[in-house]
Write an enzyme that holds these catalytic residues in place. Structure first.
Site, PDB file in Angstrom:
ATOM      1  N   ASP A 242      -4.319  -4.160 -18.013  1.00  0.00           N
ATOM      2  CA  ASP A 242      -3.275  -3.226 -18.461  1.00  0.00           C
ATOM      3  C   ASP A 242      -3.446  -2.697 -19.886  1.00  0.00           C
ATOM      4  O   ASP A 242      -2.486  -2.280 -20.517  1.00  0.00           O
ATOM      5  CB  ASP A 242      -1.880  -3.896 -18.377  1.00  0.00           C
ATOM      6  CG  ASP A 242      -1.537  -4.330 -16.965  1.00  0.00           C
ATOM      7  OD1 ASP A 242      -2.025  -3.699 -16.017  1.00  0.00           O
ATOM      8  OD2 ASP A 242      -0.802  -5.319 -16.826  1.00  0.00           O
TER       9      ASP A 242
ATOM     10  N   HIS B  29       0.644   0.938 -13.404  1.00  0.00           N
ATOM     11  CA  HIS B  29       1.413  -0.245 -13.790  1.00  0.00           C
ATOM     12  C   HIS B  29       2.900   0.125 -13.761  1.00  0.00           C
ATOM     13  O   HIS B  29       3.279   1.184 -14.272  1.00  0.00           O
ATOM     14  CB  HIS B  29       1.007  -0.703 -15.195  1.00  0.00           C
ATOM     15  CG  HIS B  29       1.693  -1.964 -15.593  1.00  0.00           C
ATOM     16  ND1 HIS B  29       1.328  -3.198 -15.084  1.00  0.00           N
ATOM     17  CD2 HIS B  29       2.748  -2.193 -16.413  1.00  0.00           C
ATOM     18  CE1 HIS B  29       2.127  -4.127 -15.597  1.00  0.00           C
ATOM     19  NE2 HIS B  29       2.999  -3.545 -16.395  1.00  0.00           N
TER      20      HIS B  29
ATOM     21  N   GLY C  49       0.776  -1.231   0.000  1.00  0.00           N
ATOM     22  CA  GLY C  49       0.000   0.000   0.000  1.00  0.00           C
ATOM     23  C   GLY C  49       0.809   1.284   0.000  1.00  0.00           C
ATOM     24  O   GLY C  49       0.313   2.322   0.418  1.00  0.00           O
ATOM     25  N   SER C  50       2.036   1.238  -0.535  1.00  0.00           N
ATOM     26  CA  SER C  50       2.799   2.495  -0.544  1.00  0.00           C
ATOM     27  C   SER C  50       2.178   3.501  -1.513  1.00  0.00           C
ATOM     28  O   SER C  50       2.252   4.714  -1.284  1.00  0.00           O
ATOM     29  CB  SER C  50       4.275   2.240  -0.865  1.00  0.00           C
ATOM     30  OG  SER C  50       4.434   1.789  -2.182  1.00  0.00           O
TER      31      SER C  50
ATOM     32  N   ASN D 297      -5.613   2.773 -13.172  1.00  0.00           N
ATOM     33  CA  ASN D 297      -4.687   1.756 -12.674  1.00  0.00           C
ATOM     34  C   ASN D 297      -3.271   2.276 -12.847  1.00  0.00           C
ATOM     35  O   ASN D 297      -2.977   2.999 -13.793  1.00  0.00           O
ATOM     36  CB  ASN D 297      -4.852   0.461 -13.484  1.00  0.00           C
ATOM     37  CG  ASN D 297      -3.889  -0.632 -13.039  1.00  0.00           C
ATOM     38  OD1 ASN D 297      -3.735  -0.898 -11.837  1.00  0.00           O
ATOM     39  ND2 ASN D 297      -3.231  -1.276 -13.984  1.00  0.00           N
TER      40      ASN D 297
ATOM     41  N   LYS E 118      -6.099  -8.255  -8.899  1.00  0.00           N
ATOM     42  CA  LYS E 118      -7.211  -9.031  -9.477  1.00  0.00           C
ATOM     43  C   LYS E 118      -7.786  -8.312 -10.691  1.00  0.00           C
ATOM     44  O   LYS E 118      -7.725  -7.077 -10.756  1.00  0.00           O
ATOM     45  CB  LYS E 118      -8.335  -9.163  -8.441  1.00  0.00           C
ATOM     46  CG  LYS E 118      -7.871  -9.702  -7.116  1.00  0.00           C
ATOM     47  CD  LYS E 118      -8.192 -11.151  -7.036  1.00  0.00           C
ATOM     48  CE  LYS E 118      -7.865 -11.662  -5.653  1.00  0.00           C
ATOM     49  NZ  LYS E 118      -7.430 -13.028  -5.625  1.00  0.00           N
ATOM     50  N   LEU E 119      -8.386  -9.094 -11.567  1.00  0.00           N
ATOM     51  CA  LEU E 119      -9.091  -8.482 -12.695  1.00  0.00           C
ATOM     52  C   LEU E 119     -10.360  -7.820 -12.156  1.00  0.00           C
ATOM     53  O   LEU E 119     -11.065  -8.391 -11.326  1.00  0.00           O
ATOM     54  CB  LEU E 119      -9.457  -9.543 -13.727  1.00  0.00           C
ATOM     55  CG  LEU E 119     -10.027  -8.994 -15.044  1.00  0.00           C
ATOM     56  CD1 LEU E 119      -8.990  -8.156 -15.786  1.00  0.00           C
ATOM     57  CD2 LEU E 119     -10.517 -10.124 -15.934  1.00  0.00           C
TER      58      LEU E 119
HETATM   59  C1  GRF Z   1       3.370  -1.214  -7.512  1.00  0.00           C
HETATM   60  O1  GRF Z   1       4.566  -1.396  -8.214  1.00  0.00           O
HETATM   61  C2  GRF Z   1       2.230  -1.211  -8.489  1.00  0.00           C
HETATM   62  O2  GRF Z   1       2.492  -0.556  -9.666  1.00  0.00           O
HETATM   63  C3  GRF Z   1       2.094  -2.669  -8.724  1.00  0.00           C
HETATM   64  O3  GRF Z   1       2.226  -3.238  -7.457  1.00  0.00           O
HETATM   65  C4  GRF Z   1       3.046  -2.423  -6.653  1.00  0.00           C
HETATM   66  C5  GRF Z   1       2.255  -2.057  -5.441  1.00  0.00           C
HETATM   67  O4  GRF Z   1       2.975  -1.421  -4.491  1.00  0.00           O
HETATM   68  N1  GRF Z   1       0.923  -2.985  -9.470  1.00  0.00           N
HETATM   69  P1  GRF Z   1       2.257  -0.822  -3.221  1.00  0.00           P
HETATM   70  O5  GRF Z   1       1.328  -1.883  -2.645  1.00  0.00           O
HETATM   71  O6  GRF Z   1       1.511   0.399  -3.631  1.00  0.00           O
HETATM   72  O7  GRF Z   1       3.372  -0.519  -2.262  1.00  0.00           O
END
Ligand code: GRF
Length: 227
Positions: free
Chosen positions: A157, A116, A15-16, A114, A98-99
């Site tokens: 994506d 990525h 969750g960063s 989203n 998840k989708l």
């Molecule tokens: C991030 O790299 C995000 O792009 C990917 O999963 C990671 C999640 O990091 N889909 P966080 O949980 O937000 O720390």
């Protein structure tokens, strides 16, 4: 969208990115992170939500996902009901593995984003998540990777791209090193993209065309011009 925005987050991991959104919008009067849905109990994002005083929810264990194209399904009902209860205007997938069920994509089309950790349309799609993305980047020998924020559609994506930022791949890089460099960029680009949508600087037209009403991205300072 240009009035007050209620922002909901879906996440699976630490969750960063959720934290980056909380930190960005906490001081802003008309932006609110209204809740986070974690795809599983024990996800680190739940502890972050608790500390930030943000509501959280987790789908019931084993919630059935309706097959593609079909309506309903316990998972769909749970997600739609929760987002509705929070009166969410914008939904952000921040490391959500998840989708997203099609009815949810339809209900929030143009309002669901989203992030990525690569430059789409390369290194995305089914199975391309976490360290796998960065390993594929290194194996392909590309010298530039990055982060992409896009509107969510029915496929992993693939939705229309809203913004991107490049990150170099350096000699001897491990997937972990690339991931860390990309993540730091994610924390900047995601809140900026959400603000662009919330403020009406960008919108989705005719389901697939991203229209910038005014340019907001300052390439010199790598910030939203408005903040
Ligand atoms: C991030 O790299 C995000 O792009 C990917 O999963 C990671 C999640 O990091 N889909 P966080 O949980 O937000 O720390």
């Amino acid at each position: 969208m240009s009035d007050a925005a209620r922002i909901a987050v879906l996440a699976s991991g630490g969750g960063s990115n959720f934290q980056a959104l909380v930190d960005r919008f906490r001081p802003v009067a008309d932006r609110e992170i209204v809740g986070v849905i974690a795809s599983r109990e024990g996800a680190g994002v739940l502890e972050r939500a608790r500390r930030a005083g943000v509501a959280s929810a987790v789908p019931p264990a084993g919630a059935a996902v309706a097959p593609a194209g079909a309506a309903g399904g316990e998972m769909t009902t749970f997600l739609l009901r929760t987002l509705d209860e929070w009166r969410s205007d914008i939904v952000v997938l921040a490391g959500y593995m998840k989708l997203v069920p099609e009815p949810l994509v339809r209900a929030y089309r143009g309002r669901i984003l989203n992030i990525h950790p690569a430059l789409l349309p390369s290194f995305g799609g089914r199975g391309m998540y976490g360290a796998r993305v960065h390993r594929a980047v290194i194996e392909a020998g590309v010298r530039i990777t990055g982060a992409t924020v896009h509107f969510v559609d029915e496929a992993y994506d693939r939705g229309p791209i809203l913004c991107q930022w490049p990150v170099p791949v350096l000699a001897g890089d491990t997937p972990e090193a690339v991931a860390a460099r990309v993540l730091a960029v994610e924390h900047r680009i995601l809140p900026a993209a959400v603000e662009a949508l919330a403020s009406g600087a960008v919108r989705l037209e005719a389901e697939r065309r991203v229209r910038w009403v005014r340019e907001w991205f300052d390439t010199e300072t790598f910030t939203n011009r408005e903040g």
